[in-house]
Scaffold this motif. Structure first.
Motif, short mmCIF file in Angstrom:
data_model
loop_
_atom_site.label_atom_id
_atom_site.label_comp_id
_atom_site.label_asym_id
_atom_site.label_seq_id
_atom_site.Cartn_x
_atom_site.Cartn_y
_atom_site.Cartn_z
N ARG A 149 0.69 -1.35 -0.01
CA ARG A 149 -0.13 0.01 0.05
C ARG A 149 1.03 1.20 0.07
O ARG A 149 2.19 1.26 0.67
N ILE B 107 1.23 5.61 0.09
CA ILE B 107 0.96 7.04 0.77
C ILE B 107 1.36 7.86 -0.41
O ILE B 107 2.54 8.09 -0.44
N CYS C 278 2.48 2.71 13.12
CA CYS C 278 1.69 1.57 12.74
C CYS C 278 2.18 0.29 13.50
O CYS C 278 1.27 -0.60 13.92
N VAL D 290 -2.50 -1.97 11.18
CA VAL D 290 -1.35 -2.25 10.14
C VAL D 290 -0.08 -2.02 10.31
O VAL D 290 0.28 -0.77 10.88
N LEU E 130 5.08 1.24 4.63
CA LEU E 130 4.13 1.41 3.71
C LEU E 130 4.98 2.55 2.75
O LEU E 130 6.41 3.06 3.39
N ASP F 262 -4.78 2.72 -2.10
CA ASP F 262 -3.70 3.69 -1.70
C ASP F 262 -4.19 4.97 -1.04
O ASP F 262 -5.37 5.20 -1.28
N LEU F 263 -3.42 5.74 -0.31
CA LEU F 263 -3.85 7.14 0.23
C LEU F 263 -3.22 8.03 -0.32
O LEU F 263 -1.98 7.96 -0.83
N ALA G 297 -2.07 7.31 11.09
CA ALA G 297 -2.14 5.77 11.36
C ALA G 297 -3.36 4.98 12.01
O ALA G 297 -3.60 3.97 11.60
N LEU H 290 -5.65 4.08 8.83
CA LEU H 290 -5.48 3.03 8.02
C LEU H 290 -6.31 1.76 8.16
O LEU H 290 -6.57 1.29 7.16
N ALA I 103 -8.36 -1.81 1.62
CA ALA I 103 -7.31 -1.72 0.69
C ALA I 103 -7.57 -2.49 -0.35
O ALA I 103 -8.23 -3.29 -0.34
#
Length: 262
Positions: free
Chosen positions: A11, A13, A46, A62, A66, A98-99, A237, A240, A245
């Protein structure tokens, strides 16, 4: 021959924003954006969440590291980021789950067409929609505070842009990291003079990179950038585990967009 499947994509960011987020070349040292330090801070946060979940027997924390991709740029606005091709790079780097963190405002406020309730809001709305169309998650970040004091009082220098971003968060149900409030609190907690350490400030003759010295109250020093990255990680955090996901996010995205348009 036995073929092994490739490892699952981690994943990501993905960061879009201005100079306070952006990566810097070595000749700018000690000037730094917080994006460069987010990966380590977020991984540590995380891991703490994962340890706490294990102790309580809960699922969903999580701890996997990342991948942070910093596509912020000095001087960027919500308009120039797209015009210069950086926003296309953000979308290209983004996959379901994804973020995408959006922190703009420092430079938008300098342009009349990018006023808080005008171009700024319009451009961010388009960004939110395009991220969700990919099955990814937009996250809004209010612009970090400048260290501008007057008569011993820390000024607010971003006009209505933070308020407009808060309104967008509520309208489209987008997670918001209020970095404006948290960085103001950090500066005020240190005090007017000690808070200089958070920013790029050097007297003349100390650094060959800044022979005449520098007093910058907008751009962070390495210490300041790390401190802000820790704030971002602290706020991000816990989100998430709440954000789907992978392919699950792609299914959730259209429903989220429809809900935001009601």
């Amino acid at each position: 021959m036995h073929q092994t499947s490739p490892p699952a994509r981690r994943r990501r960011i993905v960061l879009a924003g201005d100079s306070t987020v952006a990566p810097y070349v070595a000749t700018a040292y000690p000037m730094s954006g917080w994006g460069a330090h987010l990966g380590a801070a977020l991984t540590a946060r995380c891991a703490l969440l994962d340890a706490g979940a294990a102790d309580s027997g809960a699922d969903g924390a999580v701890a996997t590291p990342l991948h942070v991709i910093d596509l912020a740029k000095n001087g960027a606005t919500t308009e120039s980021h797209r015009d210069e091709g950086l926003w296309a790079a953000v979308l290209d780097a983004t996959a379901p789950g994804d973020l995408v963190l959006l922190q703009f405002g420092h430079n938008d406020q300098k342009h009349e067409r990018l006023a808080a309730w005008d171009g700024y809001t319009e451009n961010l709305t388009r960004m939110i929609e395009e991220v969700r169309e990919l099955g990814a998650h937009p996250v809004l970040c209010t612009p970090v505070a400048r260290r501008h004091y007057e008569g011993g009082k820390l000024l607010r220098t971003h006009g209505e842009h933070p308020t407009a971003m808060l309104a967008l968060s509520e309208t489209f149900d987008v997670p918001l990291l209020d970095l404006q409030s948290r960085t103001r609190a950090l500066i005020r907690s240190l005090g007017e003079e000690p808070s200089r350490q958070l920013f790029t400030q050097l007297p003349a003759g100390v650094s060959p990179l800044y022979p005449e010295g520098i007093e910058d109250n907008t751009h962070f020093s390495v210490d300041g950038a790390i401190a802000v990255a820790e704030i971002v990680a602290e706020l991000l955090a816990p989100l998430l585990p709440q954000l789907p996901a992978g392919v699950d996010a792609a299914v959730a995205a259209p429903a989220a967009m429809m809900a935001g348009r009601k």
